[in-house]
Design a protein around this motif. Structure first.
Motif, short mmCIF file in Angstrom:
data_model
loop_
_atom_site.label_atom_id
_atom_site.label_comp_id
_atom_site.label_asym_id
_atom_site.label_seq_id
_atom_site.Cartn_x
_atom_site.Cartn_y
_atom_site.Cartn_z
N GLU A 44 0.78 -1.51 -0.34
CA GLU A 44 -0.25 -0.17 0.09
C GLU A 44 0.91 1.32 0.30
OE1 GLU A 44 -3.60 2.02 2.87
OE2 GLU A 44 -2.53 0.24 3.53
N PHE A 45 0.85 1.93 -0.86
CA PHE A 45 1.37 3.69 -1.32
C PHE A 45 0.97 4.41 -0.32
CE2 PHE A 45 4.09 6.75 -2.91
CZ PHE A 45 3.60 7.72 -3.42
N LEU A 46 2.41 5.44 0.85
CA LEU A 46 2.01 6.01 1.25
C LEU A 46 2.55 6.99 0.82
CD1 LEU A 46 3.03 3.96 4.92
CD2 LEU A 46 1.03 4.56 3.87
N ILE A 47 3.78 7.19 0.83
CA ILE A 47 4.43 8.29 -0.03
C ILE A 47 5.55 8.50 -0.50
CG2 ILE A 47 6.06 8.90 2.73
CD1 ILE A 47 4.84 12.23 2.48
N TYR A 48 6.21 9.23 -1.13
CA TYR A 48 7.37 9.49 -2.32
C TYR A 48 7.95 10.80 -2.20
CZ TYR A 48 8.97 10.33 -6.80
OH TYR A 48 10.07 10.21 -7.96
N ASP A 56 3.97 13.08 -4.08
CA ASP A 56 3.11 12.45 -3.70
C ASP A 56 2.56 12.43 -2.09
OD1 ASP A 56 1.48 10.23 -6.17
OD2 ASP A 56 0.77 11.25 -4.31
N LYS A 57 1.72 12.91 -1.90
CA LYS A 57 1.98 12.27 -0.26
C LYS A 57 0.34 11.78 -0.43
CE LYS A 57 3.47 16.53 1.27
NZ LYS A 57 3.55 17.26 2.80
N SER A 58 -0.65 10.61 -1.67
CA SER A 58 -1.70 10.34 -1.60
C SER A 58 -2.26 9.46 -0.59
CB SER A 58 -1.71 10.55 -3.12
OG SER A 58 -1.16 9.52 -3.50
N GLY A 59 -0.89 8.60 -0.27
CA GLY A 59 -1.13 6.78 0.08
C GLY A 59 -1.29 7.38 1.09
N LEU A 60 -1.61 8.66 1.95
CA LEU A 60 -1.31 8.93 3.64
C LEU A 60 -2.38 8.95 4.42
CD1 LEU A 60 1.00 11.22 4.13
CD2 LEU A 60 1.70 9.21 4.82
N PRO A 61 -2.90 7.78 4.89
CA PRO A 61 -4.39 7.20 5.03
C PRO A 61 -5.01 8.01 5.73
CG PRO A 61 -2.50 5.58 6.82
CD PRO A 61 -2.30 6.64 5.43
N SER A 62 -3.94 8.77 7.15
CA SER A 62 -4.67 9.58 8.27
C SER A 62 -3.36 11.34 7.76
CB SER A 62 -5.52 9.79 9.14
OG SER A 62 -4.54 9.28 9.44
N ASP A 63 -4.50 12.15 8.31
CA ASP A 63 -3.50 13.24 8.97
C ASP A 63 -3.10 12.70 10.02
OD1 ASP A 63 -6.13 15.29 10.77
OD2 ASP A 63 -5.88 12.98 11.07
N GLU A 72 18.51 15.15 1.71
CA GLU A 72 18.56 13.99 0.34
C GLU A 72 18.69 12.34 0.67
OE1 GLU A 72 18.56 17.38 -3.06
OE2 GLU A 72 19.72 15.20 -3.10
N SER A 73 18.25 12.60 1.64
CA SER A 73 19.19 10.73 2.93
C SER A 73 17.79 10.88 3.82
CB SER A 73 20.02 11.07 3.32
OG SER A 73 20.60 9.99 4.37
N VAL A 74 17.82 10.70 5.13
CA VAL A 74 17.35 9.40 5.74
C VAL A 74 15.58 10.45 6.09
CG1 VAL A 74 17.01 9.34 8.68
CG2 VAL A 74 19.38 9.78 7.89
N SER A 75 14.89 9.48 6.06
CA SER A 75 13.19 9.83 6.26
C SER A 75 13.11 9.26 7.47
CB SER A 75 13.01 9.25 5.31
OG SER A 75 11.96 9.33 4.58
N THR A 76 12.24 9.77 7.82
CA THR A 76 11.12 9.62 8.81
C THR A 76 9.68 9.47 8.65
OG1 THR A 76 12.77 10.35 10.26
CG2 THR A 76 10.92 9.94 11.78
N LEU A 77 8.69 8.50 9.62
CA LEU A 77 7.79 8.52 8.94
C LEU A 77 7.24 8.44 10.51
CD1 LEU A 77 5.44 7.63 7.88
CD2 LEU A 77 5.86 5.56 7.51
N THR A 78 5.72 9.72 10.44
CA THR A 78 5.70 9.60 12.05
C THR A 78 3.93 9.12 12.38
OG1 THR A 78 7.34 11.51 12.43
CG2 THR A 78 5.06 11.12 14.05
N ILE A 79 3.83 8.45 12.71
CA ILE A 79 1.92 8.35 13.45
C ILE A 79 2.19 8.76 14.30
CG2 ILE A 79 0.54 6.15 13.08
CD1 ILE A 79 2.22 4.59 11.50
N GLN A 80 1.36 9.44 14.38
CA GLN A 80 0.92 10.34 15.94
C GLN A 80 -1.21 9.29 16.26
OE1 GLN A 80 -0.34 14.24 14.49
NE2 GLN A 80 1.57 14.92 15.89
N ARG A 81 -0.91 8.90 18.10
CA ARG A 81 -1.99 8.82 18.24
C ARG A 81 -2.48 7.03 17.91
NH1 ARG A 81 -2.68 13.35 16.38
NH2 ARG A 81 -4.46 12.91 15.04
N THR A 82 -1.03 6.11 17.68
CA THR A 82 -1.81 5.11 16.90
C THR A 82 -2.48 4.32 16.92
OG1 THR A 82 -0.34 4.09 18.31
CG2 THR A 82 0.89 4.70 16.30
#
Lengths: 115, 109
Positions: A44-48, A56-63, A72-82
């Protein structure tokens, strides 16, 4: 190392807590992707990211979901209120735009379990 | 819009039987197409790409621009082929790769 590295490899968190997932792409790869893979399901695509920007952030399921990339290196994906439905393996991939050689290299994933 | 469709979520065949995993794409530009594979407990990895016209582990895939398809084929399936297979489309210039939802191949003894 030479490959895509993700950390942590496993994360168990309580419902309602925030989590951060990290991806170290292959050095020099300008494109970076986040995907989610639920148990027994497909990608399931999230973000590119292209460089540090996310065209393209279209895949992020919610705010509750956000991602950033720096240097142009490290990336962090944060999920709040899991939530429990966030439980999945989160995969990161990177690719180079050098010529037409655009193979995507995947990390081993972060298995997130929300209890 | 660019899209990759894998119509089968699950494909089950007997060992030694031919197998074809279907992939159709939608893209107005010049596509680069790939098949990726994920074996149990391993990371997702490239299986083959159409520009190489290669055969990997007995698998081949032919790009049919008229039918916008890139089906993956193997004449005689083996149990070790059991895995999740993803078809992927890389847009012109390699600025984005789009994956299909995947097909789980199960090869029965």
């Amino acid at each position: 190392g030479a490959g895509v590295s993700q950390s942590p490899s496993n994360k168990v968190t309580e419902k309602g807590k925030d989590v951060e997932l990290r991806c170290d792409p292959i050095s020099g790869h300008t494109a970076l992707y986040w995907y989610r893979q639920r148990l027994g399901q497909g990608l399931e695509f999230l973000i590119y990211f292209q460089g540090n920007s996310a065209p393209d952030k279209s895949g992020l399921p919610s705010d509750r979901f956000s991602a950033e990339r720096t240097g142009e290196s490290v990336s962090t994906l944060t999920i709040q209120r899991t939530q429990q439905e966030d439980s999945a393996v989160y995969l990161c991939a990177s690719s180079s735009q050098a010529g037409s050689y655009t193979e995507a290299f995947f990390g081993q994933g972060t298995r997130l379990t929300v209890v | 819009a660019q899209r990759v469709t894998q119509p089968e979520k699950l494909l089950s065949v007997f060992k030694g039987a031919p197998v074809e995993l279907k992939c159709n794409y939608s893209y107005s530009g010049s596509p680069e197409l790939f098949w990726y594979v994920q074996y149990s407990r391993q990371r997702l990895q490239l299986l083959l790409r159409h520009i190489s016209r290669e055969s990997i582990k007995g698998f081949t895939a032919d790009l049919n621009k008229g039918e916008t398809s890139f089906h993956l084929k193997k004449p005689f399936a083996q149990e070790e082929d059991s895995a999740m297979y993803y078809c992927a489309l890389s847009l012109t210039g390699g600025f984005k790769t789009i994956f299909g939802a995947g097909t789980r191949l199960f090869v029965k003894a």
